[in-house]
Design an enzyme around this catalytic site. Structure first.
Site, short mmCIF file in Angstrom:
data_model
loop_
_atom_site.label_atom_id
_atom_site.label_comp_id
_atom_site.label_asym_id
_atom_site.label_seq_id
_atom_site.Cartn_x
_atom_site.Cartn_y
_atom_site.Cartn_z
N SER A 210 0.83 -1.20 0.00
CA SER A 210 0.00 0.00 0.00
C SER A 210 0.87 1.25 0.00
O SER A 210 2.04 1.20 0.41
CB SER A 210 -0.91 -0.01 1.23
N PRO A 211 0.33 2.38 -0.43
CA PRO A 211 1.11 3.62 -0.40
C PRO A 211 1.56 3.95 1.02
O PRO A 211 0.79 3.84 1.98
CB PRO A 211 0.12 4.67 -0.93
N GLY A 212 2.82 4.35 1.15
CA GLY A 212 3.35 4.77 2.44
C GLY A 212 3.91 3.67 3.29
O GLY A 212 4.29 3.91 4.45
N THR A 213 4.01 2.44 2.76
CA THR A 213 4.52 1.33 3.57
C THR A 213 6.04 1.22 3.53
O THR A 213 6.60 0.36 4.22
CB THR A 213 3.90 0.00 3.10
N GLY A 214 6.72 2.02 2.74
CA GLY A 214 8.18 2.05 2.77
C GLY A 214 8.86 1.33 1.63
O GLY A 214 10.01 0.89 1.78
N LYS A 215 8.20 1.20 0.48
CA LYS A 215 8.81 0.48 -0.66
C LYS A 215 10.05 1.22 -1.16
O LYS A 215 11.11 0.63 -1.34
CB LYS A 215 7.77 0.33 -1.78
N THR A 216 9.91 2.51 -1.39
CA THR A 216 11.04 3.29 -1.90
C THR A 216 12.16 3.36 -0.87
O THR A 216 13.34 3.30 -1.23
CB THR A 216 10.57 4.70 -2.28
N GLU A 432 -24.40 12.25 16.30
CA GLU A 432 -23.22 11.56 16.81
C GLU A 432 -23.59 10.63 17.98
O GLU A 432 -22.99 9.55 18.13
CB GLU A 432 -22.16 12.56 17.23
N HIS A 435 -24.81 7.33 16.50
CA HIS A 435 -23.69 6.46 16.13
C HIS A 435 -23.11 5.77 17.36
O HIS A 435 -22.86 4.55 17.36
CB HIS A 435 -22.58 7.28 15.47
#
Length: 622
Positions: A210-216, A432, A435
């Site tokens: 998923s985006p932001g999981t640290g692939k890069t 609220e 809920h």
């Protein structure tokens, strides 16, 4: 290790070159204007006429330069006539040529050195300036030509040899992913250890998550650990509007990597060029498909005996071409999942390592509350906490700063400036509270974490439910309780203001409930009549792909799916109405507390809802 070259001040040099260019242009224009500027032409007069006019006293001055004469007529201050005579002024001065009446001033002057130099310069300077301008234009044209020649060159950047590197020890969590990548790094460092056992280096490693999981970040850690040339490029940098440029850049990139082997190539967001072929309107001549074809050939073509590893990252592995995913190309698929609780705590410790905190900060408690958050979310929370502490001129980060940052990232910032009248506040409090009560009494619902009627993000108020622990699976009962509590706000409005008194405040709740119900039927096989059947729709293709592909189920099945979704929503609304109608005193009490305090934390909310009961009709019999 190569020394780092100083950065070129491109903007300054471009300004100097542009200024020099315009200075040369202006000087050339001035010189040409001075040289070619029009002067009043002198009238050519026969020498006999000059002698006659001089004898008659009509001339004021006769100037001689060699054989050329310039004549100034009386009552004039500049020469207006020109003539020629062999011998020059000396011939005129011979006896008998001019009579005594000739009163013209006769002078003979040789051209001065300054005049000669000026005549030379007025000719040479324009020629020199034009030559310089021409050379400058030629150099500019050569520069543009070299840029055009490099249009098909790869734009990959070389990393991994810098002084400041990211190591695996700097990345918390994702132990399995790091192990797979550490094997790749170890193979590059000690290839003989693996080759002795007949092992072959993996061609490609695909990082999926998923985006932001640290692939890069993991790929950057590979660059820091491997100590080999590391070429990094984004998938979008291959594609241009001209067909063939992407394929040319792929060839150039792999050629550079082979020359520097062993080497690593990292392609971020590979789905930009690696999508399934045949889905675009361009057919086989589509630029993206040509680029993908070249990547496939380079990874596992005839020339496959290279010591180059390709690491790619994507969050949409489902749209990638099958030829790209097969063994021999991307041999290893590394799934990077959202961090678990212990990993979240480790990630938070990394991000708070250089941030001063007081003793009240409890990272373990924050890690427990942030289920489902990615590493990027946690980094953002740490940064927001530091910003909040700095805004109030504090030297350390407190637990209150951390809580405010967590809520800001998770449910949006408070919008206290938004003004609501008394009726809107009361309606929001009922909404609220509805809920909260439904979620509080249903047995398979997550506990209430916070209730607020202060607008946050794009909502008028928030009722926040947090799971007590990480969960890998969700049951039908849990899904149905989620649907019921989502309908609680609309039902509370209906019970207090009637069917005609409901508002648009429940719009996001209804959209979320409908999406969950449809996902239960289509993706999870949780319908009553369509039980254990999945009707997955691939929404990752292009628009042309969706237009040409048939839906994976018939119209009759689509009608049945709509009925199943409607049944789930109707059941959720019925259960919510039963719960709230049996707990009207609790609803009123909670509404009054919200109007008074505006925000109720978990403990306070639980006290106000302590007497809430679950009707037997609203319970699901397991």
């Amino acid at each position: 290790m190569p020394t780092k070259k100083p950065k070129r001040t491109t903007s300054v040099s471009n300004t100097i070159r542009l200024s020099l260019f315009w200075a040369i242009v202006i000087l050339a224009a001035l010189a040409m204007w001075a040289f070619f500027s029009p002067h009043q032409p002198l009238k050519d007069v026969p020498i006999s006429q000059v002698i006659k006019d001089a004898n008659e006293g009509k001339l004021a001055k006769i100037e001689g330069r060699g054989n050329d004469l310039k004549i100034t007529v009386k009552d004039q201050d500049k020469p207006t006539q020109a003539s020629y005579i062999n011998g020059g002024v000396g011939t005129l001065l011979r006896e008998g040529t001019l009579n005594n009446k000739g009163r013209a001033v006769i002078s003979d002057s040789a051209p001065s050195d300054n005049t000669i130099m000026w005549n030379i310069l007025t000719f040479v300077i324009p020629v020199v300036l034009i030559g310089i301008l021409f050379m400058f234009m030629m150099r500019q044209a050569q520069g543009q030509n070299s840029q055009a020649m490099s249009f098909g060159k790869s734009k990959a950047k070389l990393y991994g040899l810098d002084k400041e590197r990211i190591k695996f020890e700097d990345i918390a969590g994702n132990d399995n992913a790091k192990q797979d990548l550490e094997e790749v790094v170890d193979f590059l460092k000690h290839p003989k250890k693996y080759q002795g056992l007949g092992a072959k280096i993996p061609k490609g490693v695909l990082l999926v998550g998923s985006p932001g999981t640290g692939k890069t970040m993991l790929a950057r850690a590979v660059a820091g650990e491997a100590n080999v040339p590391f070429f990094s490029i984004s998938g979008s940098e291959f594609v241009e509007m001209f067909v063939g440029v992407g394929a040319s850049r792929v060839r150039d990139l792999f050629q550079k990597a082979k020359k520097n082997s062993p080497a690593i190539i990292f392609i971020d967001e590979i789905d930009a060029v690696g999508r399934k072929r045949g889905s675009g309107m361009g057919g086989g001549h589509d630029e993206r498909e040509q680029t993908l074809n070249q990547i496939l050939v380079e990874m596992d073509g005839f020339d496959s005996d290279t010591n180059v590893i390709i690491i790619a990252a994507t969050n949409r592995a489902d749209v990638l071409d099958p030829a790209l995913l097969r063994p021999g190309r991307f041999d290893r698929h590394v799934t990077i999942s959202l961090p678990e609780r212990k990993d979240r705590e480790a990630i938070l410790k990394v991000h708070f390592k250089n941030k001063p905190t007081d003793d009240s900060v409890d990272l373990d408690k924050l890690a427990a509350k942030t289920a489902g958050s990615s590493g990027a979310d946690l980094a953002n929370m740490a940064n927001e906490a530091a910003i909040i502490a700095a805004r109030r001129d504090s030297k350390v980060i407190t637990n209150d700063d951390l809580t405010e940052a967590f809520e800001k990232v998770a449910i949006g910032p408070e919008r206290k400036a938004k003004v609501m009248n008394d009726h809107e506040k009361e309606l929001t409090a009922y909404h609220e509270a509805g809920h909260a009560i439904v979620g509080h009494v249903l047995p398979d619902s997550d506990p209430v974490h916070k209730i607020t009627i202060i607008p946050r993000g794009g909502t008028g108020g928030v009722t926040w439910f947090l799971p007590p622990e990480d969960k890998s699976y969700t049951s039908v009962y849990e899904y149905k309780d989620i649907l019921a509590r989502a309908m609680g706000g609309r039902i509370a409005e209906k019970l207090k203001y009637g069917d005609d008194g409901v508002t648009t405040g429940a719009g996001s709740d209804l959209r979320s409930a409908t999406q969950i119900a449809r996902d239960m039927i289509i993706e999870q096989g949780m319908g009553s009549k369509l039980r254990n059947q999945v009707f997955h729709e691939d929404n990752g293709g292009l628009m042309f792909d969706k237009m040409t592909r048939e839906r994976p189920y018939s119209d009759a099945t689509a009608t049945e799916i709509d009925k199943e979704v409607e049944a789930l929503i109707t059941e959720a609304a019925r259960r919510a109405e039963l719960v709230i109608s049996h707990n009207i005193p609790v609803l009123e009490k909670l509404k009054d507390a919200l109007l008074e305090h505006e925000t109720l934390e978990e403990d306070a909310a639980s006290k106000y809802m302590a007497k809430a009961v679950l009707p037997k009709e609203a319970a699901l019999h397991k």
